[in-house]
Motif scaffolding. Sequence first.
Motif, mmCIF file in Angstrom:
data_model
loop_
_atom_site.group_PDB
_atom_site.id
_atom_site.type_symbol
_atom_site.label_atom_id
_atom_site.label_comp_id
_atom_site.label_asym_id
_atom_site.label_seq_id
_atom_site.Cartn_x
_atom_site.Cartn_y
_atom_site.Cartn_z
ATOM 1 N N LEU A 23 0.812 -1.204 0.066
ATOM 2 C CA LEU A 23 0.274 0.039 0.458
ATOM 3 C C LEU A 23 0.850 1.308 -0.313
ATOM 4 N N ILE A 24 0.861 1.776 -1.023
ATOM 5 C CA ILE A 24 1.608 2.294 -1.217
ATOM 6 C C ILE A 24 1.626 4.209 -0.613
ATOM 7 N N GLY A 25 2.618 4.583 0.337
ATOM 8 C CA GLY A 25 1.848 6.227 0.695
ATOM 9 C C GLY A 25 1.186 5.381 2.216
ATOM 10 N N ILE A 26 0.985 4.073 2.917
ATOM 11 C CA ILE A 26 0.796 4.813 4.244
ATOM 12 C C ILE A 26 1.701 3.252 4.263
ATOM 13 N N THR A 27 2.059 3.666 5.852
ATOM 14 C CA THR A 27 2.547 3.217 6.356
ATOM 15 C C THR A 27 1.977 1.556 7.325
ATOM 16 N N ASN A 28 3.242 0.405 7.607
ATOM 17 C CA ASN A 28 2.312 -0.910 7.276
ATOM 18 C C ASN A 28 1.954 -0.148 9.059
ATOM 19 N N PRO A 29 0.856 -0.612 9.220
ATOM 20 C CA PRO A 29 0.230 -0.688 10.736
ATOM 21 C C PRO A 29 0.276 -1.812 11.115
ATOM 22 N N PHE A 30 0.768 -3.154 11.008
ATOM 23 C CA PHE A 30 1.586 -4.395 11.834
ATOM 24 C C PHE A 30 2.773 -4.686 10.894
#
Length: 264
Positions: A23-30
């Motif tokens: 998901l480009i642009g959004i940091t992996n929340p997990f």
Amino acid sequence: MANWVVTSKDLYLLVKMLGGKVLIGITNPFPFYQEDELEEEWESMFKKLNTMGLVNYIQGELKFKDEFIQAMWVLARSNLVAEIVTDHNEQSIFYFSDDRVIECLKENEMSYKVIQHPSPDYTMKQIILPRMLMGIEDRSVRLNDPLYLIPSDYDNYCVHRSIHNVNQIAINNDIDSDSLLVKQFSRSIQRKIYTNRLMVFYRSELKWNIEGVHVLSSPSYNWTLRMVNEDGIEWLNARQATGELLVQEIAGVFERVKGKLAVN
């Protein structure tokens, strides 16, 4: 157009469900979760989406609202993503498909407003370009010479409103440290009004590539700072720009990307 407020966790899980690899642009929340540790996160997300009227569980199957799941498909499959950051404050990420663009407007560290836009051409001309130029006045150009800057240094200049390594800039550009070009850029940093950034990510086969430009405005001069690669080193090519040149440089990012996508 319809819009919904979701979290980065929701976006990540939905894109994962649809087979998206990144998901480009959004940091992996997990980042440290194992697969079996996500079960509670899945359950929490589906309960929330059900409350929002975006998904139902019917006869053993999940039934999503068509408009919403189609937007998530764009996020999961997009080969072209644009991120704009205006004055280190507002951030939006645009995911392009052939017939629509989905914007994720960051509300806070965890929350995004998901907005549907029409065609890519409309979004570039009527949404992205005006935001990049909002509040910026036309300025004349005194010098046409380029000034090559290290990207991390430029970020530091903007934060502190000063240039800490004038001598190094002079060496990198083979000019005098008291040259008019360096003085005018330094003055613009000190008096900066806006510092906007456009980054365009595009996928060629399995590799993601980046094109981008920064816009610096001040009461003295406006500057474009284009991302370039010289001998394997990343630079920002800074030039003074009129209003017309600002438009050309921002639109030029997309034109260069289109050209490279066409080749591939």
